[in-house]
Design an enzyme around this catalytic site. Sequence first.
Site, PDB file in Angstrom:
ATOM      1  N   ASP A 154     -11.671  36.629  97.103  1.00 39.02           N
ATOM      2  CA  ASP A 154     -11.243  37.554  98.138  1.00 39.02           C
ATOM      3  C   ASP A 154     -10.259  38.518  97.479  1.00 39.02           C
ATOM      4  O   ASP A 154     -10.021  38.445  96.263  1.00 39.02           O
ATOM      5  CB  ASP A 154     -10.633  36.819  99.335  1.00 39.02           C
ATOM      6  CG  ASP A 154      -9.332  36.089  99.023  1.00 39.02           C
ATOM      7  OD1 ASP A 154      -8.876  36.119  97.864  1.00 39.02           O
ATOM      8  OD2 ASP A 154      -8.788  35.483  99.955  1.00 39.02           O
ATOM      9  N   CYS A 194      -9.226  32.493  95.853  1.00 40.31           N
ATOM     10  CA  CYS A 194      -8.723  33.091  97.082  1.00 40.31           C
ATOM     11  C   CYS A 194      -7.204  32.981  97.126  1.00 40.31           C
ATOM     12  O   CYS A 194      -6.601  32.318  96.290  1.00 40.31           O
ATOM     13  CB  CYS A 194      -9.356  32.464  98.311  1.00 40.31           C
ATOM     14  SG  CYS A 194      -8.849  30.777  98.623  1.00 40.31           S
ATOM     15  N   GLY A 195      -6.607  33.629  98.094  1.00 43.43           N
ATOM     16  CA  GLY A 195      -5.161  33.649  98.189  1.00 43.43           C
ATOM     17  C   GLY A 195      -4.557  32.339  98.645  1.00 43.43           C
ATOM     18  O   GLY A 195      -3.435  32.001  98.266  1.00 43.43           O
ATOM     19  N   THR A 196      -5.261  31.578  99.461  1.00 43.44           N
ATOM     20  CA  THR A 196      -4.687  30.357 100.023  1.00 43.44           C
ATOM     21  C   THR A 196      -5.103  29.091  99.294  1.00 43.44           C
ATOM     22  O   THR A 196      -4.436  28.083  99.388  1.00 43.44           O
ATOM     23  CB  THR A 196      -5.116  30.187 101.490  1.00 43.44           C
ATOM     24  OG1 THR A 196      -6.527  29.997 101.534  1.00 43.44           O
ATOM     25  CG2 THR A 196      -4.704  31.363 102.326  1.00 43.44           C
ATOM     26  N   GLY A 197      -6.224  29.127  98.632  1.00 45.56           N
ATOM     27  CA  GLY A 197      -6.749  27.914  98.013  1.00 45.56           C
ATOM     28  C   GLY A 197      -7.638  27.107  98.938  1.00 45.56           C
ATOM     29  O   GLY A 197      -8.209  26.117  98.534  1.00 45.56           O
TER      30      GLY A 197
END
Length: 70
Positions: free
Chosen positions: A8, A64-67
Amino acid sequence: MRIAVGSDHAGFALKQKLLPELSRMHEVFDLGSYDPEPVDFPDIAKAVCEAVLSGRAERGVMFCGTGVGA
């Protein structure tokens, strides 16, 4: 090994840092995102999954940013 990768917008920078190293060791298919602009991450996750399911890639890696987004 053939690896499909996707990210993302929040994981884009990390993917860009790791692609050169992965590419030295494996055949890599970058399926997006291609810049840090917001994207619809499920579309990219689907493309990575389809690459693995079809046999085009042996493994898939998502950034991604959150994992937990993928």
